[in-house]
Design a protein around this motif. Structure first.
Motif, PDB file in Angstrom:
ATOM      1  N   CYS A 181       0.848  -1.309  -0.005  1.00  0.00           N
ATOM      2  CA  CYS A 181       0.005   0.025  -0.147  1.00  0.00           C
ATOM      3  C   CYS A 181       0.824   1.192   0.066  1.00  0.00           C
ATOM      4  O   CYS A 181       1.790   1.392   0.935  1.00  0.00           O
ATOM      5  N   MET A 186      -3.334   0.328   4.672  1.00  0.00           N
ATOM      6  CA  MET A 186      -3.843  -1.049   5.059  1.00  0.00           C
ATOM      7  C   MET A 186      -2.961  -1.230   6.345  1.00  0.00           C
ATOM      8  O   MET A 186      -1.740  -0.878   6.460  1.00  0.00           O
ATOM      9  N   ARG A 195      -8.747  -1.475   5.924  1.00  0.00           N
ATOM     10  CA  ARG A 195      -8.469  -0.508   4.952  1.00  0.00           C
ATOM     11  C   ARG A 195      -8.889   0.724   5.562  1.00  0.00           C
ATOM     12  O   ARG A 195     -10.314   0.887   5.775  1.00  0.00           O
ATOM     13  N   CYS A 200      -7.387   6.079   1.930  1.00  0.00           N
ATOM     14  CA  CYS A 200      -7.053   5.401   0.600  1.00  0.00           C
ATOM     15  C   CYS A 200      -7.582   6.504  -0.451  1.00  0.00           C
ATOM     16  O   CYS A 200      -8.606   6.914  -0.382  1.00  0.00           O
TER      17      CYS A 200
END
Length: 304
Positions: A181, A186, A195, A200
Motif C-alpha cells: 500500500c 492498509m 483499510r 485510501c
C-alpha cells in the motif's frame, strides 16, 4: 497596425491569436483528445511553412499552434485544416479544448483516457460549442490518482479510480498488503486486513498483490472535481461525493455547465462562482437540483 481591433477580436474567436506588435497571427489547432495522426502532423508542418513562419508550438491544452500567419491568409489556413479533418479554435467564454493524460497506454492508467476525452470533446466542445458561458470552462481527464494532467485544477476534473474490494475469508494476515500500500491505509488488525477509507485514494496498486486473492477490484470508477483553477489565483477543485460511471461523469459535466450558466456572472470563473454561492449549495444543486429539467430555460437565459 493595418488590422483593426474588431478583426483581431473576430479571428481570435476563430482560433487565430494576434502576434504581439505585428500584423500576424498564430493558429490554434484543436486535437480533440491530445492525439493526431502522423499524416495530420506532417500536414500541419506543411501548412505552417506555407502560411506561417514554419514553427509549431504545443500548448498546455494539448493544442498545436503555428505562428506568423498574415491576416489575409487566415481563410486559406482554415480551408487547409478542413482538408485534413482538423479545425482551429479554443478561445472565448465557452468550453475550452479538453485535456487528457496518456492513461490509454500508461502502465498506471486504469482506462482509455483518450477515448473518454474524445467523447467529452464531441459532446461539449463540439456539441455545445455555441453555448456562451460566464467565462472559460476547462475539462481534464485523468487516468489514475497520480493526477499527471491535474484534473482538480480544472473547472471540471475526472480522475480514474480502481477501488479495492476485500474478501475477508481469504485473508491470512500475512501483512503483504501493508507493504504494497502506497498510501499507508492498509493495516492487519487481529489477523485481518483493515483499510482506512479516509486515507485510501483508490490507486488500485494493491489489487492483485495479495497471494491469497483477498484484494480485488471489479471495475473502474471515476472521481469528479468541480471548480479547480490554476494561475494568478489557485483553487483546488471540490470533490463530489461518491464515485461515478463514465456516463454519469458526462452528465455531470453538462450539469456543471448549466449550473455555471445559471448562477455565474459575466466574467466570473466557475471557481469564484462556487466560492460565492458556497460549496454545499453548488454540490446540492448538481446532485439534487432540476438543472437538466430546466436546461432549455437556462440555455436561453442572458448571462448577467
Amino acid at each position: 497596425m493595418s488590422v483593426s481591433k474588431e478583426d483581431i477580436q473576430r479571428v481570435k474567436l476563430m482560433g487565430f491569436l494576434h502576434n504581439r506588435n505585428t500584423d500576424q497571427f498564430s493558429c490554434r489547432v484543436i486535437t480533440g483528445n491530445g492525439t493526431i495522426t502522423a499524416q495530420q502532423m506532417q500536414a500541419i508542418g506543411r501548412i505552417a511553412e506555407q502560411y506561417g513562419n514554419g514553427t509549431c508550438m504545443f500548448t498546455t491544452r494539448m493544442t498545436v499552434e503555428f505562428a506568423g500567419i498574415p491576416f489575409a491568409q487566415i481563410d486559406n489556413v482554415v480551408q487547409e485544416l478542413e482538408k485534413i479533418g482538423l479545425s482551429a479554435g479554443g478561445t472565448g467564454a465557452r468550453v475550452r479544448p479538453v485535456t487528457a493524460c496518456k492513461g490509454t497506454t500508461c502502465v498506471f492508467g486504469f482506462y482509455d483516457t483518450q477515448a473518454l476525452a474524445q467523447k467529452v470533446h464531441e459532446r461539449f466542445y463540439v456539441g455545445m460549442g455555441d453555448v456562451r458561458l460566464p467565462h472559460k470552462f476547462k475539462i481534464a481527464v485523468g487516468g489514475c490518482p497520480n493526477n499527471c494532467i491535474k484534473p482538480d485544477l480544472n473547472d471540471f476534473g475526472i480522475v480514474g479510480q480502481h477501488p479495492p474490494k476485500f474478501k475477508e475469508e481469504l485473508c491470512r494476515g500475512c501483512k503483504l498488503c501493508e507493504k504494497f500500500c502506497r498510501m499507508g491505509c492498509m493495516e492487519v488488525v487481529d489477523g485481518k486486513m483493515k483499510r482506512d477509507t479516509t486515507v485510501c485514494n483508490n490507486c488500485g496498486y494493491c489489487v492483485g498483490k495479495c497471494p491469497f486473492d483477498a484484494i480485488y477490484a471489479e471495475e473502474v470508477a471515476y472521481k469528479l472535481y468541480i471548480g479547480g483553477r490554476w494561475g494568478r489565483i489557485t483553487r483546488h477543485g471540490t470533490p463530489l461525493p461518491g464515485l461515478y460511471t463514465a456516463e454519469q461523469a458526462l452528465d455531470m459535466i453538462e450539469k456543471a455547465m448549466l449550473l455555471f450558466r445559471s448562477q455565474g456572472k459575466k466574467g466570473e470563473r466557475f471557481a469564484a462562482m462556487i466560492d460565492r454561492i458556497g460549496e454545499e449549495t453548488a454540490i446540492n444543486l448538481l446532485l439534487n437540483g432540476d438543472l437538466m429539467a430546466q436546461r432549455e430555460q437556462i440555455l436561453a437565459k442572458e448571462i448577467g
